[in-house]
Write a protein that holds these residues in place. Structure first.
Motif, PDB file in Angstrom:
ATOM      1  N   GLY A 112      34.984  41.157  60.223  1.00 34.21           N
ATOM      2  CA  GLY A 112      35.914  40.377  61.043  1.00 34.21           C
ATOM      3  C   GLY A 112      36.345  39.093  60.368  1.00 34.21           C
ATOM      4  N   TRP A 113      35.398  38.391  59.749  1.00 33.75           N
ATOM      5  CA  TRP A 113      35.742  37.122  59.102  1.00 33.75           C
ATOM      6  C   TRP A 113      36.586  37.344  57.849  1.00 33.75           C
ATOM      7  N   VAL A 114      36.308  38.420  57.103  1.00 34.70           N
ATOM      8  CA  VAL A 114      37.139  38.727  55.938  1.00 34.70           C
ATOM      9  C   VAL A 114      38.555  39.058  56.384  1.00 34.70           C
ATOM     10  N   LEU A 115      38.678  39.833  57.458  1.00 38.78           N
ATOM     11  CA  LEU A 115      40.002  40.194  57.954  1.00 38.78           C
ATOM     12  C   LEU A 115      40.785  38.960  58.388  1.00 38.78           C
ATOM     13  N   ILE A 116      40.113  38.041  59.091  1.00 35.72           N
ATOM     14  CA  ILE A 116      40.785  36.812  59.512  1.00 35.72           C
ATOM     15  C   ILE A 116      41.227  35.996  58.294  1.00 35.72           C
ATOM     16  N   ALA A 117      40.363  35.951  57.277  1.00 36.68           N
ATOM     17  CA  ALA A 117      40.695  35.192  56.069  1.00 36.68           C
ATOM     18  C   ALA A 117      41.896  35.774  55.344  1.00 36.68           C
ATOM     19  N   LEU A 118      42.122  37.100  55.517  1.00 36.33           N
ATOM     20  CA  LEU A 118      43.238  37.756  54.837  1.00 36.33           C
ATOM     21  C   LEU A 118      44.493  37.842  55.709  1.00 36.33           C
ATOM     22  N   LYS A 119      44.489  37.204  56.853  1.00 38.29           N
ATOM     23  CA  LYS A 119      45.664  37.250  57.732  1.00 38.29           C
ATOM     24  C   LYS A 119      46.830  36.454  57.153  1.00 38.29           C
ATOM     25  N   ILE A 120      46.592  35.202  56.805  1.00 36.50           N
ATOM     26  CA  ILE A 120      47.675  34.290  56.467  1.00 36.50           C
ATOM     27  C   ILE A 120      48.054  34.282  54.992  1.00 36.50           C
ATOM     28  N   VAL A 124      50.081  31.469  64.273  1.00 42.33           N
ATOM     29  CA  VAL A 124      49.002  31.121  65.203  1.00 42.33           C
ATOM     30  C   VAL A 124      48.808  32.239  66.215  1.00 42.33           C
ATOM     31  N   GLU A 125      49.915  32.760  66.744  1.00 43.58           N
ATOM     32  CA  GLU A 125      49.831  33.831  67.738  1.00 43.58           C
ATOM     33  C   GLU A 125      49.272  35.115  67.130  1.00 43.58           C
ATOM     34  N   THR A 126      49.460  35.290  65.835  1.00 42.58           N
ATOM     35  CA  THR A 126      48.916  36.467  65.164  1.00 42.58           C
ATOM     36  C   THR A 126      47.419  36.337  64.914  1.00 42.58           C
ATOM     37  N   VAL A 127      46.979  35.142  64.571  1.00 38.75           N
ATOM     38  CA  VAL A 127      45.596  34.941  64.147  1.00 38.75           C
ATOM     39  C   VAL A 127      44.654  34.664  65.325  1.00 38.75           C
ATOM     40  N   LEU A 128      45.115  33.919  66.319  1.00 36.30           N
ATOM     41  CA  LEU A 128      44.220  33.397  67.348  1.00 36.30           C
ATOM     42  C   LEU A 128      43.433  34.463  68.103  1.00 36.30           C
ATOM     43  N   PRO A 129      44.032  35.558  68.596  1.00 39.96           N
ATOM     44  CA  PRO A 129      43.231  36.555  69.324  1.00 39.96           C
ATOM     45  C   PRO A 129      42.099  37.145  68.481  1.00 39.96           C
ATOM     46  N   GLY A 130      42.394  37.526  67.240  1.00 38.13           N
ATOM     47  CA  GLY A 130      41.362  38.077  66.371  1.00 38.13           C
ATOM     48  C   GLY A 130      40.297  37.057  66.028  1.00 38.13           C
ATOM     49  N   LEU A 131      40.715  35.812  65.832  1.00 38.93           N
ATOM     50  CA  LEU A 131      39.751  34.748  65.537  1.00 38.93           C
ATOM     51  C   LEU A 131      38.807  34.531  66.714  1.00 38.93           C
ATOM     52  N   LEU A 132      39.351  34.541  67.927  1.00 38.33           N
ATOM     53  CA  LEU A 132      38.515  34.381  69.112  1.00 38.33           C
ATOM     54  C   LEU A 132      37.551  35.553  69.259  1.00 38.33           C
ATOM     55  N   PHE A 133      38.051  36.766  68.988  1.00 34.60           N
ATOM     56  CA  PHE A 133      37.201  37.952  69.092  1.00 34.60           C
ATOM     57  C   PHE A 133      35.999  37.853  68.159  1.00 34.60           C
ATOM     58  N   VAL A 134      36.245  37.582  66.879  1.00 32.89           N
ATOM     59  CA  VAL A 134      35.148  37.576  65.915  1.00 32.89           C
ATOM     60  C   VAL A 134      34.213  36.396  66.146  1.00 32.89           C
ATOM     61  N   THR A 135      34.741  35.270  66.636  1.00 31.83           N
ATOM     62  CA  THR A 135      33.888  34.109  66.911  1.00 31.83           C
ATOM     63  C   THR A 135      32.906  34.411  68.041  1.00 31.83           C
ATOM     64  N   ILE A 136      33.417  34.953  69.133  1.00 30.96           N
ATOM     65  CA  ILE A 136      32.542  35.270  70.272  1.00 30.96           C
ATOM     66  C   ILE A 136      31.550  36.360  69.888  1.00 30.96           C
ATOM     67  N   TYR A 137      32.019  37.373  69.153  1.00 34.26           N
ATOM     68  CA  TYR A 137      31.115  38.458  68.771  1.00 34.26           C
ATOM     69  C   TYR A 137      30.034  37.972  67.808  1.00 34.26           C
ATOM     70  N   THR A 138      30.390  37.028  66.943  1.00 31.52           N
ATOM     71  CA  THR A 138      29.401  36.469  66.029  1.00 31.52           C
ATOM     72  C   THR A 138      28.296  35.752  66.789  1.00 31.52           C
ATOM     73  N   VAL A 139      28.676  35.088  67.891  1.00 32.75           N
ATOM     74  CA  VAL A 139      27.717  34.294  68.654  1.00 32.75           C
ATOM     75  C   VAL A 139      26.805  35.167  69.514  1.00 32.75           C
ATOM     76  N   ASN A 140      27.393  36.118  70.268  1.00 37.14           N
ATOM     77  CA  ASN A 140      26.557  36.838  71.245  1.00 37.14           C
ATOM     78  C   ASN A 140      26.566  38.361  71.107  1.00 37.14           C
ATOM     79  N   LYS A 141      27.327  38.905  70.148  1.00 36.00           N
ATOM     80  CA  LYS A 141      27.401  40.362  69.918  1.00 36.00           C
ATOM     81  C   LYS A 141      27.819  41.131  71.174  1.00 36.00           C
ATOM     82  N   ASP A 142      28.597  40.498  72.027  1.00 30.54           N
ATOM     83  CA  ASP A 142      29.058  41.114  73.271  1.00 30.54           C
ATOM     84  C   ASP A 142      30.482  41.636  73.066  1.00 30.54           C
ATOM     85  N   LEU A 143      30.619  42.956  72.929  1.00 31.30           N
ATOM     86  CA  LEU A 143      31.916  43.564  72.674  1.00 31.30           C
ATOM     87  C   LEU A 143      32.880  43.331  73.827  1.00 31.30           C
TER      88      LEU A 143
END
Length: 252
Positions: free
Chosen positions: A187-195, A35-54
């Motif tokens: 980003g989503w492919v990378l998250i999918a390949l984490k676990i 969870v600690e490995t995936v959560l930061p990256g998941l949050l990053f790609v989710t927010i970026y998907t919504v508003n494209k704010d780096l």
């Protein structure tokens, strides 16, 4: 083999599997570590998907990784997995901010994965499989597997090859996508390949080590040697005392 031998052997095998599972859980962090490995990256790609704010995506990812460390500290738990997550996210944030390319948030982690895969393969080819170096202290065997437990060294070699090839395969997917895919897709492919690759590597490690000879507990050996030395000194001292007492009686 008698009917009485089989239950004993089965029990020993079950104990070995239990010890192996516990050691792998400790070494790789278990569910919480994932969870600690995936959560930061998941949050990053989710927010970026919504508003494209780096900037917002990067700050949110760094903030959640810091929160995970604080939670570990508050619970007085080991923080090595959470701290490694913080450093990885921090490097990703720096890369992305410097280049202005959101995909560069993932670049340090990808380079680390590539380096780790090569380390697993090269160390195994050199006869010192990296997984043995990682798990040896966890199993309290240190490096005894190198010279005293060839069956276990072979298991570590197989497991290290498995980790190296799995991580290398992951890199073979991600690096072309880094150049071709847009940030959101990548980003989503990378998250999918984490676990999934991680779980496959851990499972193969468990399979190889569960079938390997039991680890040699070098700490227990050192304690036994120290105890035997103390007993030897005590016996020698007692014998010297008896000799001196006998001489004293004869002198009287």
């Amino acid at each position: 083999m008698t009917s009485l031998d089989k239950p004993t052997e089965d029990t020993q095998q079950d104990d070995a599997r239990t010890v192996t599972e516990a050691a792998l859980f400790e070494a790789f962090g278990g569910v919480r570590g994932m969870v600690e490995t995936v959560l930061p990256g998941l949050l990053f790609v989710t927010i970026y998907t919504v508003n494209k704010d780096l900037h917002m995506s990067a700050i949110a990812a760094l903030a959640v990784s810091l929160v995970l460390v604080v939670v570990r500290l508050a619970m007085k738990d080991t923080v090595k997995h959470a701290f490694s997550g913080v450093f990885g996210v921090a490097f990703g944030v720096v890369f992305a901010m410097m280049t202005g390319n959101a995909k560069d948030f993932y670049l340090p982690g990808m380079l680390y994965t590539l380096g780790l895969s090569l380390a697993y393969l090269v160390t195994t080819l050199c006869g010192v499989p990296l997984l043995g170096l990682i798990l040896g202290p966890v199993f309290k065997e240190n490096l005894s597997w190198r010279t005293r437990n060839p069956g276990r060294k072979k298991a570590y070699a197989k497991a290290s090859y498995a980790w190296g090839l799995i991580l290398l395969g992951k890199c073979a997917i991600l690096f072309p996508l880094y150049w071709w895919a847009d940030t959101t897709q990548f980003g989503w492919v990378l998250i999918a390949l984490k676990i999934p690759p991680f779980l496959l590597a851990v499972w193969l490690t468990w399979v190889f080590l569960a079938k390997a000879p039991a680890p040699i507990d070098v700490f227990a050996e050192m304690e036994a040697a120290e105890k035997a030395e103390e007993e030897r000194k005590a016996t020698a001292a007692a014998e010297r005392g008896e000799t001196e007492s006998g001489r004293h009686r004869r002198g009287m």
